[in-house]
Scaffold this motif. Structure first.
Motif, mmCIF file in Angstrom:
data_model
loop_
_atom_site.group_PDB
_atom_site.id
_atom_site.type_symbol
_atom_site.label_atom_id
_atom_site.label_comp_id
_atom_site.label_asym_id
_atom_site.label_seq_id
_atom_site.Cartn_x
_atom_site.Cartn_y
_atom_site.Cartn_z
ATOM 1 N N GLU A 59 19.273 9.961 12.034
ATOM 2 C CA GLU A 59 18.602 9.904 13.330
ATOM 3 C C GLU A 59 17.189 9.337 13.235
ATOM 4 O O GLU A 59 16.494 9.216 14.248
ATOM 5 N N GLY A 60 16.753 9.026 12.005
ATOM 6 C CA GLY A 60 15.423 8.464 11.822
ATOM 7 C C GLY A 60 14.311 9.484 11.873
ATOM 8 O O GLY A 60 13.134 9.120 11.983
ATOM 9 N N GLN A 61 14.641 10.767 11.761
ATOM 10 C CA GLN A 61 13.633 11.824 11.801
ATOM 11 C C GLN A 61 13.114 12.171 10.408
ATOM 12 O O GLN A 61 12.153 12.932 10.269
ATOM 13 N N LEU A 62 13.771 11.645 9.367
ATOM 14 C CA LEU A 62 13.438 11.939 7.980
ATOM 15 C C LEU A 62 13.592 10.647 7.186
ATOM 16 O O LEU A 62 14.502 9.859 7.449
ATOM 17 N N ASP A 63 12.705 10.439 6.202
ATOM 18 C CA ASP A 63 12.732 9.176 5.455
ATOM 19 C C ASP A 63 13.734 9.164 4.315
ATOM 20 O O ASP A 63 14.230 8.099 3.946
ATOM 21 N N MET A 64 14.034 10.332 3.745
ATOM 22 C CA MET A 64 14.858 10.321 2.536
ATOM 23 C C MET A 64 15.489 11.679 2.299
ATOM 24 O O MET A 64 14.900 12.713 2.638
ATOM 25 N N ALA A 65 16.683 11.680 1.697
ATOM 26 C CA ALA A 65 17.343 12.927 1.304
ATOM 27 C C ALA A 65 18.450 12.610 0.306
ATOM 28 O O ALA A 65 19.006 11.503 0.314
ATOM 29 N N ALA A 109 0.840 -1.200 0.000
ATOM 30 C CA ALA A 109 0.000 0.000 0.000
ATOM 31 C C ALA A 109 0.871 1.245 0.000
ATOM 32 O O ALA A 109 1.981 1.252 0.533
ATOM 33 N N GLN A 110 0.355 2.291 -0.605
ATOM 34 C CA GLN A 110 1.129 3.531 -0.731
ATOM 35 C C GLN A 110 1.534 4.071 0.629
ATOM 36 O O GLN A 110 0.707 4.236 1.518
ATOM 37 N N ALA A 111 2.826 4.333 0.771
ATOM 38 C CA ALA A 111 3.370 4.862 2.023
ATOM 39 C C ALA A 111 3.443 6.377 1.965
ATOM 40 O O ALA A 111 3.473 6.975 0.882
ATOM 41 N N ASP A 159 11.801 -0.387 5.886
ATOM 42 C CA ASP A 159 11.271 -1.703 5.548
ATOM 43 C C ASP A 159 11.841 -2.190 4.219
ATOM 44 O O ASP A 159 11.890 -1.431 3.237
ATOM 45 N N ASP A 160 12.285 -3.432 4.171
ATOM 46 C CA ASP A 160 12.911 -3.977 2.970
ATOM 47 C C ASP A 160 12.000 -3.906 1.751
ATOM 48 O O ASP A 160 12.441 -3.560 0.649
ATOM 49 N N GLU A 161 10.733 -4.239 1.943
ATOM 50 C CA GLU A 161 9.819 -4.240 0.812
ATOM 51 C C GLU A 161 9.587 -2.825 0.293
ATOM 52 O O GLU A 161 9.506 -2.594 -0.911
ATOM 53 N N LEU A 162 9.518 -1.856 1.195
ATOM 54 C CA LEU A 162 9.335 -0.471 0.782
ATOM 55 C C LEU A 162 10.556 0.020 0.015
ATOM 56 O O LEU A 162 10.427 0.651 -1.044
ATOM 57 N N LEU A 165 7.016 7.797 -7.930
ATOM 58 C CA LEU A 165 6.482 6.976 -6.840
ATOM 59 C C LEU A 165 4.969 7.122 -6.727
ATOM 60 O O LEU A 165 4.256 6.151 -6.455
ATOM 61 N N GLU A 166 4.480 8.324 -6.944
ATOM 62 C CA GLU A 166 3.027 8.569 -6.898
ATOM 63 C C GLU A 166 2.335 7.810 -8.027
ATOM 64 O O GLU A 166 1.303 7.158 -7.818
ATOM 65 N N SER A 167 2.906 7.880 -9.233
ATOM 66 C CA SER A 167 2.317 7.202 -10.382
ATOM 67 C C SER A 167 2.299 5.691 -10.206
ATOM 68 O O SER A 167 1.367 5.014 -10.635
ATOM 69 N N ALA A 168 3.348 5.184 -9.569
ATOM 70 C CA ALA A 168 3.445 3.734 -9.354
ATOM 71 C C ALA A 168 2.616 3.268 -8.166
ATOM 72 O O ALA A 168 2.492 2.060 -7.936
ATOM 73 N N GLY A 169 2.052 4.211 -7.416
ATOM 74 C CA GLY A 169 1.270 3.843 -6.251
ATOM 75 C C GLY A 169 2.113 3.321 -5.103
ATOM 76 O O GLY A 169 1.611 2.637 -4.206
ATOM 77 N N VAL A 170 3.405 3.667 -5.103
ATOM 78 C CA VAL A 170 4.325 3.165 -4.082
ATOM 79 C C VAL A 170 4.326 4.047 -2.853
ATOM 80 O O VAL A 170 4.263 3.575 -1.715
ATOM 81 N N ALA A 171 4.432 5.368 -3.064
ATOM 82 C CA ALA A 171 4.555 6.270 -1.927
ATOM 83 C C ALA A 171 4.165 7.687 -2.307
ATOM 84 O O ALA A 171 4.283 8.090 -3.472
#
Length: 351
Positions: free
Chosen positions: A71-77, A20-22, A280-283, A46-52
């Protein structure tokens, strides 16, 4: 029979639940920059693919963004690779973190993919004080934001060109990324050195205030001992584009391109798209899979597309600048996506 049909429908729906879209958070640089284009394009992919759904904060200082991901406060950069290197040693902008904590934080980072699209350039207004880029004594040079990888590379570029260090031979001018253009067009600098993609919206905006000239790093200086040290420094990679293509990218703008041969040569700022190791590995797999499948969109969505040098193929580590002084491991989910797409992945980037 009715109950069995409901159960079958529930079971059939389970795979859709797992992918499901994250909702992910990200930070990137200002509009007009290469990381900004890559991140906003990735968000669309990612939006088009329905991933996130990627919620992006623009105009960030990546020094802070990298630490926030660690620090785990942000998902990506997008991370200039010099930053995880400095963090792992607790030096430079991370001196306040300390070596032990810095190493721990750097160990929390993983890469999904790589790019080396931003090459160090030097520019000035044709009507300004600069007539020789190797003679910068006493001048004001915009060389980066207040801290971070771009500032390190900017200072290195000025030293390579002129032999000068900031505060001794010239005055270094810094400002936050969103203020770069206004700082330069407002007359605050005699010249500037910036890592730029091709073409750069920032350079086009600067040229709107008057004719400018952009230079690569002269071959004799780039091939010198100092030049090779800079080229091979942590966070840098080789950059070379035919000068005719480089000029064509700025056609129609008041920009002159100067090189000493038939290629525009410089050192690129090597980047990794980073996420926490705990993702998450799958994400991570689905995000990287969508990235790889979105190659055409990345390459055709902007004039800079052909010059992104994104890692859509094999990962050898060396080309990405991550198997030498810089150690940047890939996320296992990303490795699986590359291998499922038929690409090889070097052992030196495996966790």
């Amino acid at each position: 029979m009715f109950k069995a049909s409901i159960m079958a429908a529930v079971i059939a729906a389970l795979p859709a639940v797992t992918v499901a879209q994250a909702n992910l958070t990200a930070e990137t640089t200002s509009p007009g920059s290469t990381p900004h284009y890559i991140d906003t394009t990735l968000a669309a992919v990612l939006e088009s693919a329905g991933v996130a759904s990627l919620q992006i904060t623009e105009g960030a200082t990546l020094t802070n963004s990298v630490q926030a991901v660690a620090e785990g406060q942000l998902d990506m950069a997008p991370a200039p690779l010099i930053l995880p290197f400095l963090m792992s040693r607790g030096i430079g902008p991370y001196s306040g973190v300390g070596e032990e904590k810095g190493a721990e934080l750097a160990g929390n980072l993983r890469a999904l993919f790589f790019t080396a699209a931003s090459a160090q350039i030097f520019g000035h207004y044709d009507s300004g004080a600069i007539t020789d880029i190797t003679q910068l004594d006493g001048l004001r040079i915009w060389n980066g934001p207040p801290r971070g990888a771009a500032l390190t590379s900017g200072r290195a570029a000025v030293q390579l060109l002129s032999g000068l260090t900031e505060g001794e031979g010239y005055e270094g001018i810094q400002s936050p990324w969103p203020d770069t253009v206004s700082s330069i067009t407002g007359g605050g600098a005699d010249g500037w050195t910036i890592p730029e993609g091709l073409p750069s919206g920032r350079q086009i905006a600067i040229s709107a205030a008057g004719a400018i000239t952009i230079y690569d790093m002269p071959s004799d200086l780039l091939n010198s001992e100092l030049g090779q040290q800079i080229m091979n420094a942590p966070g840098h990679a080789v950059y070379s584009v035919p000068v005719d293509e480089y000029r064509a990218a700025y056609e129609g703008n008041d920009i002159t391109i100067v090189t000493d041969d038939d290629t525009f040569d410089s050192f690129a700022t090597a980047f990794a798209q980073i996420v926490p190791a705990s993702m998450d590995d799958e994400l991570a797999y689905q995000v990287t899979k969508a990235f790889l499948e979105g190659q055409e969109r990345f390459e055709t969505g902007s004039p800079r597309g052909p010059y992104l040098f994104l890692s859509f193929g094999d990962i050898d580590g060396t080309s990405q600048g991550v198997c030498g002084a810089v150690k940047m491991l890939m996320h296992p989910g990303a490795i699986r996506a590359y291998e499922d797409a038929g690409h090889t992945v070097a052992d030196c980037v495996r966790p």
